[in-house]
Structure formats: structure tokens, C-alpha cells
Design a protein around this motif. Structure first.
Motif, PDB file in Angstrom:
ATOM      1  N   PRO A  25     -48.985  30.874-143.704  1.00  0.00           N
ATOM      2  CA  PRO A  25     -47.740  30.889-142.934  1.00  0.00           C
ATOM      3  C   PRO A  25     -46.552  30.387-143.749  1.00  0.00           C
ATOM      4  CG  PRO A  25     -48.991  28.942-142.392  1.00  0.00           C
ATOM      5  CD  PRO A  25     -49.830  29.744-143.342  1.00  0.00           C
ATOM      6  N   ILE A  26     -45.395  30.449-143.157  1.00  0.00           N
ATOM      7  CA  ILE A  26     -44.194  29.899-143.782  1.00  0.00           C
ATOM      8  C   ILE A  26     -44.371  28.382-143.897  1.00  0.00           C
ATOM      9  CG2 ILE A  26     -41.713  29.470-143.416  1.00  0.00           C
ATOM     10  CD1 ILE A  26     -41.596  32.280-142.136  1.00  0.00           C
ATOM     11  N   ALA A  93     -48.707  35.461-137.519  1.00  0.00           N
ATOM     12  CA  ALA A  93     -47.335  35.002-137.315  1.00  0.00           C
ATOM     13  C   ALA A  93     -47.320  33.478-137.325  1.00  0.00           C
ATOM     14  CB  ALA A  93     -46.767  35.527-135.998  1.00  0.00           C
ATOM     15  N   SER A  94     -46.155  32.914-137.615  1.00  0.00           N
ATOM     16  CA  SER A  94     -46.036  31.454-137.572  1.00  0.00           C
ATOM     17  C   SER A  94     -44.673  31.057-137.025  1.00  0.00           C
ATOM     18  CB  SER A  94     -46.249  30.843-138.965  1.00  0.00           C
ATOM     19  OG  SER A  94     -45.167  31.143-139.837  1.00  0.00           O
ATOM     20  N   ASP A  95     -44.607  29.847-136.503  1.00  0.00           N
ATOM     21  CA  ASP A  95     -43.312  29.279-136.130  1.00  0.00           C
ATOM     22  C   ASP A  95     -43.404  27.750-136.170  1.00  0.00           C
ATOM     23  OD1 ASP A  95     -43.513  29.999-132.523  1.00  0.00           O
ATOM     24  OD2 ASP A  95     -44.415  28.391-133.692  1.00  0.00           O
ATOM     25  N   LEU A  96     -42.232  27.149-136.064  1.00  0.00           N
ATOM     26  CA  LEU A  96     -42.185  25.691-136.004  1.00  0.00           C
ATOM     27  C   LEU A  96     -42.800  25.240-134.687  1.00  0.00           C
ATOM     28  CD1 LEU A  96     -38.505  25.283-137.216  1.00  0.00           C
ATOM     29  CD2 LEU A  96     -40.535  24.592-138.496  1.00  0.00           C
ATOM     30  N   ALA A  97     -43.391  24.104-134.631  1.00  0.00           N
ATOM     31  CA  ALA A  97     -43.943  23.584-133.378  1.00  0.00           C
ATOM     32  C   ALA A  97     -42.828  23.508-132.354  1.00  0.00           C
ATOM     33  CB  ALA A  97     -44.550  22.203-133.608  1.00  0.00           C
ATOM     34  N   GLY A  98     -43.004  24.186-131.209  1.00  0.00           N
ATOM     35  CA  GLY A  98     -41.953  24.206-130.196  1.00  0.00           C
ATOM     36  C   GLY A  98     -40.798  25.105-130.561  1.00  0.00           C
ATOM     37  N   GLY A  99     -40.972  25.896-131.610  1.00  0.00           N
ATOM     38  CA  GLY A  99     -39.908  26.786-132.051  1.00  0.00           C
ATOM     39  C   GLY A  99     -39.775  27.986-131.140  1.00  0.00           C
ATOM     40  N   ASP A 100     -38.659  28.690-131.259  1.00  0.00           N
ATOM     41  CA  ASP A 100     -38.417  29.794-130.355  1.00  0.00           C
ATOM     42  C   ASP A 100     -38.639  31.150-130.998  1.00  0.00           C
ATOM     43  OD1 ASP A 100     -35.150  28.669-130.906  1.00  0.00           O
ATOM     44  OD2 ASP A 100     -35.927  30.510-131.779  1.00  0.00           O
ATOM     45  N   GLN A 102     -41.109  33.593-133.612  1.00  0.00           N
ATOM     46  CA  GLN A 102     -42.283  33.819-134.441  1.00  0.00           C
ATOM     47  C   GLN A 102     -41.912  34.749-135.590  1.00  0.00           C
ATOM     48  OE1 GLN A 102     -45.817  34.965-132.262  1.00  0.00           O
ATOM     49  NE2 GLN A 102     -45.293  33.623-130.560  1.00  0.00           N
ATOM     50  N   TYR A 103     -42.430  34.426-136.766  1.00  0.00           N
ATOM     51  CA  TYR A 103     -42.202  35.236-137.962  1.00  0.00           C
ATOM     52  C   TYR A 103     -43.531  35.858-138.356  1.00  0.00           C
ATOM     53  CZ  TYR A 103     -37.802  32.763-138.084  1.00  0.00           C
ATOM     54  OH  TYR A 103     -36.571  32.255-137.749  1.00  0.00           O
ATOM     55  N   PHE A 104     -43.488  37.162-138.632  1.00  0.00           N
ATOM     56  CA  PHE A 104     -44.714  37.924-138.835  1.00  0.00           C
ATOM     57  C   PHE A 104     -44.943  38.282-140.291  1.00  0.00           C
ATOM     58  CE2 PHE A 104     -46.373  38.997-134.649  1.00  0.00           C
ATOM     59  CZ  PHE A 104     -45.354  38.542-133.844  1.00  0.00           C
ATOM     60  N   GLY A 105     -46.207  38.337-140.654  1.00  0.00           N
ATOM     61  CA  GLY A 105     -46.606  38.885-141.925  1.00  0.00           C
ATOM     62  C   GLY A 105     -46.691  40.399-141.852  1.00  0.00           C
ATOM     63  N   PRO A 106     -47.015  41.052-142.993  1.00  0.00           N
ATOM     64  CA  PRO A 106     -47.055  42.515-143.037  1.00  0.00           C
ATOM     65  C   PRO A 106     -48.263  43.117-142.328  1.00  0.00           C
ATOM     66  CG  PRO A 106     -47.713  41.608-145.134  1.00  0.00           C
ATOM     67  CD  PRO A 106     -47.258  40.451-144.307  1.00  0.00           C
ATOM     68  N   GLY A 107     -49.271  42.301-142.041  1.00  0.00           N
ATOM     69  CA  GLY A 107     -50.445  42.797-141.345  1.00  0.00           C
ATOM     70  C   GLY A 107     -51.530  43.308-142.275  1.00  0.00           C
ATOM     71  N   THR A 108     -52.749  43.358-141.738  1.00  0.00           N
ATOM     72  CA  THR A 108     -53.896  43.967-142.416  1.00  0.00           C
ATOM     73  C   THR A 108     -54.377  45.118-141.544  1.00  0.00           C
ATOM     74  OG1 THR A 108     -54.608  41.908-143.460  1.00  0.00           O
ATOM     75  CG2 THR A 108     -56.253  43.659-143.224  1.00  0.00           C
ATOM     76  N   ARG A 109     -54.388  46.308-142.115  1.00  0.00           N
ATOM     77  CA  ARG A 109     -54.870  47.474-141.352  1.00  0.00           C
ATOM     78  C   ARG A 109     -56.365  47.615-141.603  1.00  0.00           C
ATOM     79  NH1 ARG A 109     -52.519  51.707-138.917  1.00  0.00           N
ATOM     80  NH2 ARG A 109     -50.489  51.092-139.742  1.00  0.00           N
ATOM     81  N   LEU A 110     -57.156  47.449-140.546  1.00  0.00           N
ATOM     82  CA  LEU A 110     -58.610  47.559-140.637  1.00  0.00           C
ATOM     83  C   LEU A 110     -59.062  48.886-140.050  1.00  0.00           C
ATOM     84  CD1 LEU A 110     -61.452  46.336-141.131  1.00  0.00           C
ATOM     85  CD2 LEU A 110     -61.350  45.483-138.779  1.00  0.00           C
ATOM     86  N   THR A 111     -59.862  49.604-140.821  1.00  0.00           N
ATOM     87  CA  THR A 111     -60.499  50.827-140.329  1.00  0.00           C
ATOM     88  C   THR A 111     -62.000  50.611-140.367  1.00  0.00           C
ATOM     89  OG1 THR A 111     -58.711  52.189-141.215  1.00  0.00           O
ATOM     90  CG2 THR A 111     -60.771  53.309-140.640  1.00  0.00           C
ATOM     91  N   VAL A 112     -62.640  50.774-139.204  1.00  0.00           N
ATOM     92  CA  VAL A 112     -64.088  50.636-139.106  1.00  0.00           C
ATOM     93  C   VAL A 112     -64.679  52.026-138.901  1.00  0.00           C
ATOM     94  CG1 VAL A 112     -66.010  49.549-137.901  1.00  0.00           C
ATOM     95  CG2 VAL A 112     -63.808  48.346-138.085  1.00  0.00           C
ATOM     96  N   LEU A 113     -65.555  52.436-139.834  1.00  0.00           N
ATOM     97  CA  LEU A 113     -66.130  53.788-139.785  1.00  0.00           C
ATOM     98  C   LEU A 113     -67.547  53.765-139.218  1.00  0.00           C
ATOM     99  CD1 LEU A 113     -64.965  54.979-143.314  1.00  0.00           C
ATOM    100  CD2 LEU A 113     -63.868  55.433-141.121  1.00  0.00           C
TER     101      LEU A 113
END
Lengths: 113, 113
Positions: A25-26, A93-100, A102-113
Motif C-alpha cells: 500500500p501507500i 486499495a489503501s487509505d489512512l485510518a479513518g480516511g475518506d 481509497q487509492y487503488f493499485g493496477p490490479g491482478t487479472r486472474l484467469t482460471v482455465l
């Protein structure tokens, strides 16, 4: 300021295999979230951490999903064993405790075959 | 329980035309309101947020939204769209008891040349 980091960006596995995702996180953000975003839907909260404690994991399928944030900084989400329906983007995502905001990462795309 | 409804799953609009993306939420108590944008293969980025004060909120990239408490709406607008605005837009409401976000299903903005 560095944003939320996630790895890997993409993962393809076969059903019944296991997989792990990592999130940093940040700096200074006490609260960390993992979301699952299935194609065509909004994000669904899986688990919320405050420092290294779990605040809410009510929507985490605990028979196959686990998450930890041992030192209150980075976090790992694991799926074992994976099912076809786990195919999704996993967002951290992360934010400060009690923050208003959320900041997101780029994500992980999972494909299950 | 709170819910968020994004009334349109897709909105096609010509370049340089105005656009409005609609969002309604269910709660009658005080809430925080957010619009996030998700560009293809990227994470979620905050466009704008309403916490309190003026009901007209301005965000990045020329977007703005108006909070209407009586209609429990938070519609997103832009007076003139550009091809680079092609993305999926998510409305979210924050539960002030735990700051968790409740998400809409998203609206895909499709810009026609």
C-alpha cells in the motif's frame, strides 16, 4: 508519492491450482482492502485490514481464500484451490485510518482455465 | 443495507457532446459519495468525491457531479467529452460507520468519433 503496488499484473492457472497475489500500500496507510472485480460488475470487498488486524472478512470465501498482513504493511491474498469462477481482477486499495478516500493499485487479472 | 444503482450500463455519445452518467443510492443518512474511473486494463482512479459542503463537486479531467439529497442522486457530467474519456465509470457510497465503499455496477462511456 508512490501509489499502491500489486504483482503480478496477470496470472493464468488451471483449476485446482493455487495462486498468490501481493500488494504494497501507500506508505503510512493503515487500512488495506482486497476486492474482487468480476467482468461487468463493480468491485466486491473480500477483506479489510487495519494495520495487521482484520476488520471485515465477511465476504471472503474462507474455504479457499486466505489473506494476511503480518507486519501491517504489505499483504498477500491466496486462493487454494482455484475454481473457474475465481477468474476476475483482484484489486488492492489503501487509505489512512479513518480516511475518506481509497487509492487503488493496477490490479491482478486472474484467469482460471 | 445500502445500495448504489447506476441506471445505464453503457452510454454512447459523440465526441465533443455533453454527457451525464446517472447514479442513485438508497441511504437516507449522511454519506460520502464518489466517482471512480477505470481505463482499460488499469485500476480505479478517483474522479471526484462529495464529503460535505457545496453540492456541486468538480473533479479531474473536466468532470463534475451534483449531490441531490432529496433525490438521493449523484450524477456525473461533462460538458464536452473527448475520445480519451472512453472508460468505465463507477459510483460508490461510503458507509460512514466503517468507511467501506458500496459500489454500483459501472457505466461504460463509449465515445463515437
Amino acid at each position: 508519492e508512490a501509489g499502491v503496488a500489486q504483482s503480478p499484473r496477470y496470472k493464468i492457472i488451471e483449476k485446482r491450482q493455487s495462486v498468490a497475489f501481493w500488494c504494497n500500500p501507500i506508505s503510512g496507510h493503515a487500512t488495506l482492502y482486497w476486492y474482487q472485480q468480476i467482468l461487468g460488475q463493480g468491485p466486491k470487498l473480500l477483506i479489510q485490514f487495519q494495520n495487521n488486524g482484520v476488520v471485515d472478512d465477511s465476504q471472503l470465501p474462507k474455504d479457499r481464500f486466505s489473506a494476511e498482513r503480518l507486519k501491517g504493511v504489505d499483504s498477500t491474498l491466496k486462493i487454494q484451490p482455484a475454481k473457474l469462477e475465481d477468474s476476475a481482477v483482484y484489486l488492492c486499495a489503501s487509505d489512512l485510518a479513518g480516511g475518506d478516500t481509497q487509492y487503488f493499485g493496477p490490479g491482478t487479472r486472474l484467469t482460471v482455465l | 443495507a445500502q445500495s448504489v444503482t447506476q441506471l445505464d450500463s453503457q452510454v454512447p455519445v459523440f465526441e465533443e457532446a455533453p454527457v451525464e452518467l446517472r447514479c442513485n443510492y438508497s441511504s437516507s443518512v449522511s454519506v460520502y459519495l464518489f466517482w471512480y474511473v477505470q481505463y482499460p486494463n488499469q485500476g480505479l482512479q478517483l474522479l471526484l468525491k462529495y464529503l460535505s459542503g457545496s453540492t456541486l463537486v468538480k473533479g479531474i479531467n473536466g468532470f463534475e457531479a451534483e449531490f441531490n439529497k432529496s433525490q438521493t442522486s449523484f450524477h456525473l457530467r461533462k460538458p464536452s467529452v473527448h475520445i480519451s474519456d472512453t472508460a468505465e465509470y463507477f459510483c460508490a457510497v461510503s458507509d460512514l460507520s466503517n468507511y467501506q465503499l458500496i459500489w454500483g455496477a459501472g457505466t461504460k462511456l463509449i465515445i463515437k468519433p
